[in-house]
Scaffold this active site. Structure first.
Site, short mmCIF file in Angstrom:
data_model
loop_
_atom_site.label_atom_id
_atom_site.label_comp_id
_atom_site.label_asym_id
_atom_site.label_seq_id
_atom_site.Cartn_x
_atom_site.Cartn_y
_atom_site.Cartn_z
N ASP A 24 43.96 -20.18 -83.58
CA ASP A 24 45.16 -19.62 -84.20
C ASP A 24 46.31 -19.71 -83.19
OD1 ASP A 24 47.15 -18.04 -85.31
OD2 ASP A 24 45.78 -16.47 -86.00
N HIS A 25 47.30 -20.55 -83.53
CA HIS A 25 48.37 -20.79 -82.56
C HIS A 25 49.32 -19.61 -82.43
CE1 HIS A 25 50.19 -23.28 -79.69
NE2 HIS A 25 50.24 -24.42 -80.36
N ARG A 26 49.18 -18.59 -83.27
CA ARG A 26 49.98 -17.37 -83.07
C ARG A 26 49.49 -16.61 -81.84
NH1 ARG A 26 48.96 -14.39 -88.66
NH2 ARG A 26 46.85 -14.96 -87.97
#
Length: 448
Positions: A418-420
């Site tokens: 998850d690039h968040r």
């Protein structure tokens, strides 16, 4: 005294389940905690015990029917005077429908495991009789005088619709069944809302829903149970968490040699040792070095929750669909105990006996796509987690070792994250370290 056993919430806020198989029939004697039915929830097959001694009076739901939580599914004639309604069950019995003291005007919803139905766990239309933020309680059948005949609940209401008791005499129920009419869709015009023959005949005059066209050579499979839950979860994950996937191809000859050696050790003779065991150990070790990889994005609170324990999920393909049971606090286990639990997890999943509690609370997942003979893939993150590792097949390949070409055992890892939460650097460092430990298992000892 006749008692009705209601479908309980078996955990994780489930709102409905399918009746898979009855173990009893009308007229059978039953004992406290005897398994009477198997149900399929959106996550697993669950066996339900009966909380009373008695004789089965009626099965209130047919095999294959989808039933809402809180609806009666079996009636049992139990010993005792009818005035003893509300008497606690026999000692040691588990009675989901009698948890605590119910309010005088409202039935408590049955809960077997967990904390009850979670709002929004299943997408359903807003109820008109209760606030949308809370699940509506089941509605008990209205009292009926003995002279009116035997009446009972029947039929399945449309998901999300307001549920009321369905009252109809046995001949009317038979007529409805013969004509293919769902009693739960009718409004009774008889006393106390009882459905009459005229109501059934009137319903036959109404336009029937158009059935999908079935072309020759086609097969239609209902979308339900585990497959439905998996589809919803994967769509939610794919369109909520921004996925990034990185790949690493590496020489795992030393890992394969270590697996062979472990199998010869006396302590490991009674457990299954596979390459997945060392992959799991490498992931657990790397997660300790990079805790952010083992975290959750809490959108309502606008917080990142870092888990300082690893509930390691292992994706498992079963005849009913994909399930992801997890090993609780796997990071605290010895290598032998980890091997034992991996074996038990796989056996339980293949048997279709994985329970909802075993699939909740996961923090990181491994999917072993190599067992299907493929190199790797781009896995979708399990909802509630921030990363997933795909382990591809191990195969002989030409590889350069000390400047010389050699045949080595090679695999490909794929890490989706998850690039968040996880940026490219953190994801790369985690994947690099997992690869380093599989290239040289002694590295695990240095970093553990």
């Amino acid at each position: 005294m006749r008692r009705e056993f209601k479908l309980p919430d078996v955990g994780e806020g489930l709102t409905e389940a399918e009746i898979v198989r009855w173990h009893v029939k009308a007229g059978d004697a039953v004992k406290v905690n005897q398994i009477v039915v198997e149900i399929e929830t959106a996550k697993s097959i669950v066996e339900l015990p009966i909380p009373w001694d008695g004789v089965v009076a009626d099965l209130l739901a047919e095999e294959g029917a989808t039933v809402d939580v809180g609806r009666p599914i079996i009636a049992v004639d139990t010993p005792g005077d009818p005035s003893e309604v509300g008497t606690p069950p026999a000692e040691g019995a588990v009675e989901p429908g009698l948890e605590g003291s119910p309010a005088p005007k409202e039935e408590r919803q049955a809960v077997l495991v967990g904390y009850g139905v979670k709002t929004g766990a299943t997408k359903r239309r807003t109820r008109t009789s209760a606030p949308a933020a809370a699940p509506a309680p089941a509605v008990a059948p209205s009292p009926v005088a003995p002279s009116s005949g035997a009446l009972r609940s029947s039929g399945t209401a449309e998901p999300g619709a307001t549920r009321t008791a369905v009252l109809a005499k046995p001949p009317v129920r038979k007529l409805a069944k013969d004509l293919g009419i769902d009693l739960a869709t009718l409004q009774g015009t008889g006393p106390q809302g009882t459905i009459t023959r005229d109501d059934i005949h009137a319903a036959t005059q109404q336009p029937r829903p158009t059935q999908p066209t079935r072309q020759q050579g086609e097969e239609r499979i209902p979308i339900k149970g585990v497959r439905k839950m998996t589809a919803q979860a994967m769509v939610t994950s794919a369109f909520t968490a921004p996925h990034v996937t990185e790949f690493l191809q590496l020489d795992v000859t030393a890992t394969m040699d270590a697996v062979k050696h472990l199998r010869t050790l006396p302590d490991f003779r009674d457990v299954k040792v596979s390459p997945l065991l060392l992959v799991a150990k490498a992931v657990l070790t790397a997660a300790g070095r990079y805790p952010m990889i083992n975290s959750t994005w809490d959108d309502p609170a606008q917080e990142i929750v870092i888990k300082h324990y690893v509930n390691l999920g292992i994706a498992a393909a079963t005849p009913r669909g994909l399930v992801v049971p997890n090993i609780k606090q796997a990071d605290a286990l010895s290598l032998k105990d980890l091997a034992k639990q991996l074996g038990e997890l796989a056996d339980t999943a293949r048997a279709g006996k994985t329970q909802p509690a075993e699939m909740s609370g996961g923090t990181f997942t491994i999917t072993n796509v190599g067992v299907f003979g493929v190199d790797t893939g781009t896995p979708i993150i399990n909802p509630g987690e921030s990363a997933i590792l795909a382990f591809g097949q191990v195969k002989d390949m030409p590889w350069v070792v000390d400047g010389q070409l050699a045949v080595r055992k090679v695999t490909t890892l794929a890490l989706s994250f998850d690039h968040r939460i996880i940026d490219g650097e953190l994801g790369s460092l985690f994947l690099r370290d997992v690869g380093a430990m599989l290239h040289d298992p002694l590295t695990m000892l240095a970093w553990s």
